[in-house]
Design an enzyme around this catalytic site. Structure first.
Site, mmCIF file in Angstrom:
data_model
loop_
_atom_site.group_PDB
_atom_site.id
_atom_site.type_symbol
_atom_site.label_atom_id
_atom_site.label_comp_id
_atom_site.label_asym_id
_atom_site.label_seq_id
_atom_site.Cartn_x
_atom_site.Cartn_y
_atom_site.Cartn_z
ATOM 1 N N ASP A 43 -11.547 18.696 7.028
ATOM 2 C CA ASP A 43 -11.202 17.625 6.093
ATOM 3 C C ASP A 43 -11.424 16.254 6.710
ATOM 4 O OD1 ASP A 43 -10.383 19.333 4.159
ATOM 5 O OD2 ASP A 43 -8.234 19.037 4.482
ATOM 6 N N ARG B 195 -2.535 22.352 -1.304
ATOM 7 C CA ARG B 195 -3.713 22.878 -0.610
ATOM 8 C C ARG B 195 -3.489 23.030 0.891
ATOM 9 N NH1 ARG B 195 -6.724 19.510 1.964
ATOM 10 N NH2 ARG B 195 -8.724 20.548 1.775
ATOM 11 N N PRO C 29 3.675 0.750 -7.155
ATOM 12 C CA PRO C 29 2.576 -0.014 -6.541
ATOM 13 C C PRO C 29 3.030 -0.776 -5.288
ATOM 14 C CG PRO C 29 2.902 -0.682 -8.852
ATOM 15 C CD PRO C 29 3.945 0.336 -8.529
ATOM 16 N N GLU D 285 7.065 -1.691 -16.807
ATOM 17 C CA GLU D 285 6.904 -2.622 -15.679
ATOM 18 C C GLU D 285 7.619 -2.125 -14.432
ATOM 19 O OE1 GLU D 285 4.839 -5.581 -15.353
ATOM 20 O OE2 GLU D 285 4.122 -4.196 -16.888
HETATM 21 C C1 9D3 Z 1 2.653 -7.167 -13.380
HETATM 22 C C2 9D3 Z 1 2.885 -6.503 -12.088
HETATM 23 N N1 9D3 Z 1 2.489 -5.091 -12.053
HETATM 24 C C3 9D3 Z 1 2.327 -4.693 -10.624
HETATM 25 C C4 9D3 Z 1 0.909 -4.677 -10.217
HETATM 26 C C5 9D3 Z 1 3.526 -4.283 -12.672
HETATM 27 C C6 9D3 Z 1 3.273 -2.829 -12.692
HETATM 28 C C7 9D3 Z 1 2.019 -2.303 -12.945
HETATM 29 C C8 9D3 Z 1 1.838 -0.929 -13.027
HETATM 30 C C9 9D3 Z 1 4.329 -1.974 -12.486
HETATM 31 C C10 9D3 Z 1 4.146 -0.610 -12.555
HETATM 32 C C11 9D3 Z 1 2.895 -0.094 -12.843
HETATM 33 C C12 9D3 Z 1 2.714 1.366 -12.942
HETATM 34 N N2 9D3 Z 1 2.203 1.927 -11.703
HETATM 35 C C13 9D3 Z 1 2.847 2.873 -11.041
HETATM 36 O O1 9D3 Z 1 3.884 3.320 -11.488
HETATM 37 C C14 9D3 Z 1 2.322 3.335 -9.773
HETATM 38 C C15 9D3 Z 1 1.136 3.005 -9.050
HETATM 39 C C16 9D3 Z 1 0.057 2.119 -9.333
HETATM 40 O O2 9D3 Z 1 -0.024 1.429 -10.356
HETATM 41 N N3 9D3 Z 1 -0.941 2.008 -8.405
HETATM 42 C C17 9D3 Z 1 -0.955 2.723 -7.253
HETATM 43 N N4 9D3 Z 1 0.023 3.543 -6.931
HETATM 44 C C18 9D3 Z 1 1.052 3.672 -7.839
HETATM 45 S S1 9D3 Z 1 2.381 4.656 -7.613
HETATM 46 C C19 9D3 Z 1 3.059 4.245 -9.057
#
Ligand code: 9D3
Length: 253
Positions: free
Chosen positions: A169, A154, A89, A116
């Site tokens: 696109d 694609r 994220p 996490e």
């Molecule tokens: C409590 C803090 N969280 C961050 C918002 C921790 C957290 C949440 C979700 C850590 C990892 C995740 C799992 N998400 C992913 O691995 C992830 C992801 C996403 O949640 N949103 C957008 N893109 C991606 S790419 C990997």
């Protein structure tokens, strides 16, 4: 090109690789996807891949050692030309320019996190690029990895029956796509008949192209004014486009 995916959930991938227009790219090996189940690189009776965070707090952290063993196995099995991409994220948002770049390259090693997150020492030592799908919370990196694989597949030559689809696109020309219509010419609904916009039945190709361009401009100006500004900056708006935009109601109104 080749993608090696390190994941705790390899079973999530098979259905996506076996459906739709991208299937041929995966079946033929044009986009060769290999799955590396992280659990196979865990040790001990419990095959641990995660543990509690030092310093306390909620959730679990993915352990360095199973990840290092999995990565070594991948690196030993493929040419040394591939970046390690971690889906997170906190990464940079995936966009069409990045997909085009990936589609023209040798592939990558894709690391899908769960819990996490991953011990920072592994990330600092090995990760080349962190990518996100956007500002919302998922439960892991598998869906972002599948999104990247789908978008790259694609773009391979021969995957889309008509290569004009690429040019059309949204984002390839920097504007949102225009609306599309097919049969019936007039749709009967409880609220009355809904005809297709007449210009699309006119056979006037220049008028049809202008109508589509204006619908794209109108939609983009309303929903994504940032993309209009970017298209203008890049010199992708014609004098006719600018005249049309000048006649639209102001943004936000
Ligand atoms: C409590 C803090 N969280 C961050 C918002 C921790 C957290 C949440 C979700 C850590 C990892 C995740 C799992 N998400 C992913 O691995 C992830 C992801 C996403 O949640 N949103 C957008 N893109 C991606 S790419 C990997």
């Amino acid at each position: 090109m080749r993608f090696d995916v390190i994941t705790l959930f390899p079973e999530l991938f098979a259905p996506f690789l076996a459906q739709g227009v991208t299937r041929r790219a995966f079946d033929s090996g044009q986009v060769d996807v290999r799955l590396w189940p992280l659990r196979e690189h865990a040790e001990g009776a419990y095959r641990r891949v995660d543990d509690r965070p030092f310093g306390g707090g909620p959730g679990m952290v993915m352990l360095v050692e199973p990840l290092e063993r999995a990565l070594s196995a991948v690196r030993a099995d493929r040419p040394a030309d591939a970046p390690l991409i971690h889906f997170s994220p906190t990464g940079r948002r995936i966009d069409q320019a990045l997909l085009r770049q990936m589609a023209a390259g040798p592939g990558a090693i894709l690391l899908c996190g769960r819990y996490e997150g991953i011990d920072q020492r592994f990330l600092d030592r090995h990760v080349d690029l962190e990518l996100s799908l956007g500002d919302f919370v998922l439960s892991g990196g598998e869906i972002p990895a599948l999104a990247l694989l789908d978008g790259v597949a694609r773009l391979q030559p021969g995957v889309l029956a008509d290569p004009r689809s690429h040019q059309q696109d949204s984002f390839e020309d920097g504007l949102l796509d225009c609306p599309h219509y097919s049969r019936p010419e007039v749709l009967a609904t409880p609220d009355g008949p809904l005809p297709v916009p007449p210009v699309l039945l006119s056979g006037h190709h220049a008028q049809i192209a202008r109508w589509r361009r204006e619908r794209s401009l109108e939609l983009t100006a309303r929903r994504r004014p940032d993309l209009i500004a970017e298209a203008r900056r890049a010199g992708r708006l014609s004098a006719a486009d600018e005249r049309f935009l000048a006649g639209l109601p102001p943004a936000g109104g």
